[in-house]
Design a protein around this motif. Structure first.
Motif, PDB file in Angstrom:
ATOM      1  N   ALA A   1       7.559 -32.309  -2.129  1.00 45.15           N
ATOM      2  CA  ALA A   1       8.378 -31.731  -1.057  1.00 45.15           C
ATOM      3  C   ALA A   1       8.565 -30.227  -1.272  1.00 45.15           C
ATOM      4  CB  ALA A   1       9.727 -32.433  -1.009  1.00 45.15           C
ATOM      5  N   ALA A   2       8.746 -29.800  -2.514  1.00 43.26           N
ATOM      6  CA  ALA A   2       8.891 -28.374  -2.803  1.00 43.26           C
ATOM      7  C   ALA A   2       7.596 -27.620  -2.501  1.00 43.26           C
ATOM      8  CB  ALA A   2       9.295 -28.169  -4.259  1.00 43.26           C
ATOM      9  N   ALA A   3       6.444 -28.232  -2.784  1.00 45.06           N
ATOM     10  CA  ALA A   3       5.160 -27.595  -2.487  1.00 45.06           C
ATOM     11  C   ALA A   3       4.961 -27.455  -0.981  1.00 45.06           C
ATOM     12  CB  ALA A   3       4.021 -28.401  -3.106  1.00 45.06           C
ATOM     13  N   VAL A   4       5.287 -28.506  -0.224  1.00 41.68           N
ATOM     14  CA  VAL A   4       5.156 -28.446   1.237  1.00 41.68           C
ATOM     15  C   VAL A   4       6.124 -27.410   1.797  1.00 41.68           C
ATOM     16  CG1 VAL A   4       5.530 -29.756   3.365  1.00 41.68           C
ATOM     17  CG2 VAL A   4       4.251 -30.778   1.483  1.00 41.68           C
TER      18      VAL A   4
ATOM     19  N   LEU B   1       7.201 -22.005   4.079  1.00 38.54           N
ATOM     20  CA  LEU B   1       7.881 -20.716   4.018  1.00 38.54           C
ATOM     21  C   LEU B   1       6.887 -19.558   4.019  1.00 38.54           C
ATOM     22  CD1 LEU B   1      10.824 -21.101   1.500  1.00 38.54           C
ATOM     23  CD2 LEU B   1      10.961 -20.381   3.866  1.00 38.54           C
ATOM     24  N   VAL B   2       5.830 -19.698   3.240  1.00 39.63           N
ATOM     25  CA  VAL B   2       4.861 -18.607   3.133  1.00 39.63           C
ATOM     26  C   VAL B   2       4.084 -18.424   4.432  1.00 39.63           C
ATOM     27  CG1 VAL B   2       2.748 -17.883   1.956  1.00 39.63           C
ATOM     28  CG2 VAL B   2       4.664 -18.747   0.629  1.00 39.63           C
ATOM     29  N   THR B   3       3.680 -19.521   5.066  1.00 41.86           N
ATOM     30  CA  THR B   3       2.845 -19.389   6.257  1.00 41.86           C
ATOM     31  C   THR B   3       3.630 -19.086   7.529  1.00 41.86           C
ATOM     32  OG1 THR B   3       2.899 -21.780   6.604  1.00 41.86           O
ATOM     33  CG2 THR B   3       1.050 -20.890   5.345  1.00 41.86           C
ATOM     34  N   GLU B   4       4.816 -19.657   7.690  1.00 44.69           N
ATOM     35  CA  GLU B   4       5.537 -19.509   8.950  1.00 44.69           C
ATOM     36  C   GLU B   4       6.654 -18.478   8.907  1.00 44.69           C
ATOM     37  OE1 GLU B   4       4.701 -20.988  11.786  1.00 44.69           O
ATOM     38  OE2 GLU B   4       3.019 -21.975  10.771  1.00 44.69           O
ATOM     39  N   HIS B   5       7.163 -18.169   7.753  1.00 48.20           N
ATOM     40  CA  HIS B   5       8.310 -17.272   7.646  1.00 48.20           C
ATOM     41  C   HIS B   5       8.033 -16.109   6.702  1.00 48.20           C
ATOM     42  CE1 HIS B   5      11.030 -19.840   9.909  1.00 48.20           C
ATOM     43  NE2 HIS B   5      10.461 -20.865   9.292  1.00 48.20           N
TER      44      HIS B   5
ATOM     45  N   HIS C   1      10.571 -13.238   6.950  1.00 45.30           N
ATOM     46  CA  HIS C   1      11.845 -13.528   6.295  1.00 45.30           C
ATOM     47  C   HIS C   1      11.706 -13.485   4.781  1.00 45.30           C
ATOM     48  CE1 HIS C   1      12.445 -15.849  10.176  1.00 45.30           C
ATOM     49  NE2 HIS C   1      13.289 -14.837  10.237  1.00 45.30           N
ATOM     50  N   LEU C   2      10.594 -13.962   4.295  1.00 43.73           N
ATOM     51  CA  LEU C   2      10.356 -13.982   2.853  1.00 43.73           C
ATOM     52  C   LEU C   2      10.282 -12.563   2.302  1.00 43.73           C
ATOM     53  CD1 LEU C   2       9.863 -16.090   0.625  1.00 43.73           C
ATOM     54  CD2 LEU C   2       7.434 -15.773   1.011  1.00 43.73           C
ATOM     55  N   PHE C   3       9.555 -11.685   2.998  1.00 45.67           N
ATOM     56  CA  PHE C   3       9.460 -10.298   2.554  1.00 45.67           C
ATOM     57  C   PHE C   3      10.789  -9.566   2.714  1.00 45.67           C
ATOM     58  CE2 PHE C   3       4.670 -10.384   3.385  1.00 45.67           C
ATOM     59  CZ  PHE C   3       4.416 -10.674   2.068  1.00 45.67           C
ATOM     60  N   GLY C   4      11.601  -9.957   3.684  1.00 44.63           N
ATOM     61  CA  GLY C   4      12.916  -9.353   3.854  1.00 44.63           C
ATOM     62  C   GLY C   4      13.847  -9.677   2.701  1.00 44.63           C
ATOM     63  N   ALA C   5      13.695 -10.859   2.111  1.00 42.81           N
ATOM     64  CA  ALA C   5      14.547 -11.263   0.993  1.00 42.81           C
ATOM     65  C   ALA C   5      13.995 -10.813  -0.355  1.00 42.81           C
ATOM     66  CB  ALA C   5      14.696 -12.781   0.992  1.00 42.81           C
TER      67      ALA C   5
END
Length: 84
Positions: free
Chosen positions: A23-26, A31-35, A38-42
């Motif tokens: 579940a953590a891998a999915v 997070l990496v592909t769709e957000h 947001h990831l780079f903002g944090a």
């Protein structure tokens, strides 16, 4: 010396642990592909948060537990010891 070999496997090898890892891998992939924005903002906040965490976990609480040198004195390196 009769040892009990019926110990349970570590959590990460149990069915619940493997399910949590999957579940953590999915979730991480999502997070990496769709957000990505947001990831780079944090990212700056995560780097700032990593500094005190690394300090705590890499220094092991500053106890130092007796490394063979008196309190308040730094350990001498091998080059200084050979000169004597």
């Amino acid at each position: 010396m009769d040892h009990d070999h019926s110990e349970s496997p570590p959590f990460w090898r149990s069915p619940a642990g493997l399910t949590l890892l999957a579940a953590a891998a999915v979730g991480g992939f999502y997070l990496v592909t769709e957000h990505t924005a947001h990831l780079f903002g944090a990212l700056p906040y995560l780097i700032i948060l990593a500094c005190p965490l690394m300090h705590i976990f890499m220094h092991h609480g500053h106890g130092h537990g007796g490394h063979g040198h008196p309190h308040g004195q730094l350990p001498r390196n091998d080059h200084e010891q050979r000169a004597e």
